[in-house]
Write a protein that holds these residues in place. Structure first.
Motif, PDB file in Angstrom:
ATOM      1  N   ARG A   2       0.831  -1.199   0.000  1.00 16.18           N
ATOM      2  CA  ARG A   2       0.000   0.000   0.000  1.00 16.18           C
ATOM      3  C   ARG A   2       0.869   1.253   0.000  1.00 16.18           C
ATOM      4  O   ARG A   2       1.968   1.259   0.553  1.00 16.18           O
ATOM      5  CB  ARG A   2      -0.898  -0.014   1.217  1.00 16.18           C
ATOM      6  N   SER A   3       0.321   2.344  -0.574  1.00 13.99           N
ATOM      7  CA  SER A   3       1.112   3.577  -0.687  1.00 13.99           C
ATOM      8  C   SER A   3       1.497   4.139   0.671  1.00 13.99           C
ATOM      9  O   SER A   3       2.547   4.755   0.807  1.00 13.99           O
ATOM     10  CB  SER A   3       0.363   4.612  -1.514  1.00 13.99           C
ATOM     11  N   HIS A   4       0.654   3.949   1.687  1.00 16.25           N
ATOM     12  CA  HIS A   4       1.006   4.489   3.002  1.00 16.25           C
ATOM     13  C   HIS A   4       2.225   3.765   3.579  1.00 16.25           C
ATOM     14  O   HIS A   4       2.935   4.312   4.411  1.00 16.25           O
ATOM     15  CB  HIS A   4      -0.173   4.483   3.967  1.00 16.25           C
ATOM     16  N   ARG A   5       2.512   2.559   3.103  1.00 14.32           N
ATOM     17  CA  ARG A   5       3.706   1.845   3.577  1.00 14.32           C
ATOM     18  C   ARG A   5       4.975   2.488   3.002  1.00 14.32           C
ATOM     19  O   ARG A   5       6.005   2.536   3.660  1.00 14.32           O
ATOM     20  CB  ARG A   5       3.648   0.363   3.194  1.00 14.32           C
ATOM     21  N   TYR A   6       4.908   2.964   1.776  1.00 11.87           N
ATOM     22  CA  TYR A   6       6.056   3.681   1.205  1.00 11.87           C
ATOM     23  C   TYR A   6       6.309   4.961   1.998  1.00 11.87           C
ATOM     24  O   TYR A   6       7.448   5.290   2.318  1.00 11.87           O
ATOM     25  CB  TYR A   6       5.822   4.022  -0.274  1.00 11.87           C
ATOM     26  N   GLN A   7       5.227   5.683   2.285  1.00 14.71           N
ATOM     27  CA  GLN A   7       5.332   6.894   3.092  1.00 14.71           C
ATOM     28  C   GLN A   7       5.916   6.565   4.455  1.00 14.71           C
ATOM     29  O   GLN A   7       6.785   7.276   4.961  1.00 14.71           O
ATOM     30  CB  GLN A   7       3.931   7.464   3.309  1.00 14.71           C
ATOM     31  N   ALA A   8       5.423   5.491   5.052  1.00 16.30           N
ATOM     32  CA  ALA A   8       5.896   5.076   6.373  1.00 16.30           C
ATOM     33  C   ALA A   8       7.384   4.788   6.333  1.00 16.30           C
ATOM     34  O   ALA A   8       8.131   5.210   7.226  1.00 16.30           O
ATOM     35  CB  ALA A   8       5.124   3.851   6.848  1.00 16.30           C
ATOM     36  N   GLY A  85       5.742   7.678  11.197  1.00 17.63           N
ATOM     37  CA  GLY A  85       6.076   6.550  10.326  1.00 17.63           C
ATOM     38  C   GLY A  85       5.509   5.245  10.849  1.00 17.63           C
ATOM     39  O   GLY A  85       5.011   4.413  10.085  1.00 17.63           O
ATOM     40  N   ALA A  86       5.551   5.056  12.174  1.00 16.38           N
ATOM     41  CA  ALA A  86       4.986   3.842  12.780  1.00 16.38           C
ATOM     42  C   ALA A  86       3.471   3.794  12.579  1.00 16.38           C
ATOM     43  O   ALA A  86       2.911   2.745  12.248  1.00 16.38           O
ATOM     44  CB  ALA A  86       5.332   3.787  14.267  1.00 16.38           C
ATOM     45  N   ILE A  87       2.812   4.929  12.734  1.00 16.58           N
ATOM     46  CA  ILE A  87       1.364   4.986  12.504  1.00 16.58           C
ATOM     47  C   ILE A  87       1.055   4.692  11.043  1.00 16.58           C
ATOM     48  O   ILE A  87       0.168   3.899  10.727  1.00 16.58           O
ATOM     49  CB  ILE A  87       0.798   6.365  12.914  1.00 16.58           C
ATOM     50  N   ALA A  88       1.809   5.340  10.143  1.00 21.54           N
ATOM     51  CA  ALA A  88       1.562   5.180   8.704  1.00 21.54           C
ATOM     52  C   ALA A  88       1.837   3.760   8.223  1.00 21.54           C
ATOM     53  O   ALA A  88       1.343   3.354   7.173  1.00 21.54           O
ATOM     54  CB  ALA A  88       2.408   6.177   7.912  1.00 21.54           C
ATOM     55  N   TRP A  89       2.619   3.003   8.972  1.00 19.87           N
ATOM     56  CA  TRP A  89       2.887   1.621   8.570  1.00 19.87           C
ATOM     57  C   TRP A  89       1.609   0.782   8.627  1.00 19.87           C
ATOM     58  O   TRP A  89       1.399  -0.113   7.819  1.00 19.87           O
ATOM     59  CB  TRP A  89       3.970   1.009   9.453  1.00 19.87           C
ATOM     60  N   ILE A 144      14.412  14.671  -0.546  1.00 15.80           N
ATOM     61  CA  ILE A 144      13.554  13.575  -0.079  1.00 15.80           C
ATOM     62  C   ILE A 144      12.464  14.137   0.831  1.00 15.80           C
ATOM     63  O   ILE A 144      11.286  13.788   0.712  1.00 15.80           O
ATOM     64  CB  ILE A 144      14.382  12.494   0.647  1.00 15.80           C
ATOM     65  N   GLN A 145      12.857  15.033   1.732  1.00 15.13           N
ATOM     66  CA  GLN A 145      11.892  15.639   2.650  1.00 15.13           C
ATOM     67  C   GLN A 145      10.893  16.514   1.908  1.00 15.13           C
ATOM     68  O   GLN A 145       9.689  16.469   2.194  1.00 15.13           O
ATOM     69  CB  GLN A 145      12.623  16.443   3.731  1.00 15.13           C
ATOM     70  N   ILE A 146      11.354  17.295   0.951  1.00 13.86           N
ATOM     71  CA  ILE A 146      10.452  18.146   0.170  1.00 13.86           C
ATOM     72  C   ILE A 146       9.485  17.282  -0.633  1.00 13.86           C
ATOM     73  O   ILE A 146       8.283  17.565  -0.685  1.00 13.86           O
ATOM     74  CB  ILE A 146      11.255  19.092  -0.763  1.00 13.86           C
ATOM     75  N   GLY A 147       9.980  16.217  -1.253  1.00 14.97           N
ATOM     76  CA  GLY A 147       9.109  15.308  -2.014  1.00 14.97           C
ATOM     77  C   GLY A 147       8.058  14.659  -1.128  1.00 14.97           C
ATOM     78  O   GLY A 147       6.889  14.519  -1.524  1.00 14.97           O
ATOM     79  N   THR A 148       8.445  14.278   0.074  1.00  9.01           N
ATOM     80  CA  THR A 148       7.496  13.677   1.012  1.00  9.01           C
ATOM     81  C   THR A 148       6.455  14.700   1.445  1.00  9.01           C
ATOM     82  O   THR A 148       5.265  14.382   1.541  1.00  9.01           O
ATOM     83  CB  THR A 148       8.240  13.100   2.236  1.00  9.01           C
ATOM     84  N   MET A 149       6.889  15.928   1.680  1.00 12.85           N
ATOM     85  CA  MET A 149       5.938  16.987   2.037  1.00 12.85           C
ATOM     86  C   MET A 149       4.922  17.191   0.920  1.00 12.85           C
ATOM     87  O   MET A 149       3.713  17.284   1.176  1.00 12.85           O
ATOM     88  CB  MET A 149       6.672  18.317   2.273  1.00 12.85           C
ATOM     89  N   ILE A 150       5.383  17.248  -0.315  1.00 17.66           N
ATOM     90  CA  ILE A 150       4.482  17.453  -1.454  1.00 17.66           C
ATOM     91  C   ILE A 150       3.509  16.289  -1.565  1.00 17.66           C
ATOM     92  O   ILE A 150       2.309  16.482  -1.782  1.00 17.66           O
ATOM     93  CB  ILE A 150       5.293  17.646  -2.747  1.00 17.66           C
ATOM     94  N   ALA A 151       4.010  15.059  -1.403  1.00 17.61           N
ATOM     95  CA  ALA A 151       3.131  13.887  -1.472  1.00 17.61           C
ATOM     96  C   ALA A 151       2.062  13.939  -0.386  1.00 17.61           C
ATOM     97  O   ALA A 151       0.896  13.631  -0.641  1.00 17.61           O
ATOM     98  CB  ALA A 151       3.956  12.607  -1.350  1.00 17.61           C
TER      99      ALA A 151
END
Length: 184
Positions: A2-8, A85-89, A144-151
């Motif tokens: 799932r996409s939230h796992r990549y975010q996590a 990250g733990a929550i998003a996992w 990486i941080q900016i890309g994650t913020m945008i996502a």
């Protein structure tokens, strides 16, 4: 996956980096006292003149304050990003959790760009220093941080997806949809 796992995964990785960096400074016991000397030594020979001026006029005179801000900022960023990250996992982040992640990543991006300028990092070809890394890790971490913020900012929750579709329906049709077609 799932996409939230990549975010996590990204939040856990970045959070771990910030927490370890902050704890290294806290546990060193001499970071706050030694920062002024490090900053003063870095002033000369920086490729970014504006940052050398900031060092000499703002950071060096107030090095003690900035040392404590850096230690607190790195540790807090690390803990928050690891927790998120733990929550998003296990499930997608709520809108409030996304907002906390975005603010934390913004603070972390500000810190990492300061480190990049402080170290005089190169973001393009630099044949004068072939023994150094091509692009500094700080610069990569920034993006990486900016890309994650945008996502996180672009992601829509279920409520946000439903609202626009209902707003395009006229009022009488919306009444019939929500009340099972029954009128008063």
């Amino acid at each position: 996956m799932r996409s939230h796992r990549y975010q996590a995964f990204v939040l856990l990785l970045v959070g771990y980096e910030w927490l370890i960096s902050g704890l290294d400074k806290v546990l060193a016991h001499n970071f706050a006292q030694g920062l002024a000397g490090q900053l003063a030594a870095a002033e000369h020979g920086l490729p970014y003149g504006f940052y050398a001026s900031l060092l000499s006029h703002v950071f060096v005179p107030h090095a003690q304050l900035f040392a404590w801000l850096v230690m607190a900022g790195e540790c807090a960023s690390g803990v928050l990003l690891l927790a998120l990250g733990a929550i998003a996992w296990f499930r997608p982040l709520s809108p409030v959790q996304k907002a906390i992640a975005v603010v934390t990543l913004a603070v972390a991006s500000f810190m990492v760009m300061n480190f990049f300028f402080f170290q005089g990092g190169s973001y393009f070809l630099n044949p004068s220093d072939p023994y150094n890394e091509g692009i500094p890790v700080d610069f990569v971490l920034f993006w990486i941080q900016i890309g994650t913020m945008i996502a996180l900012l672009r992601e829509k929750s279920n409520e946000e997806v439903i609202q626009p579709s209902l707003s395009s329906v006229d009022t009488s049709e919306r009444f019939h949809r929500t009340h099972g077609g029954m009128s008063k």
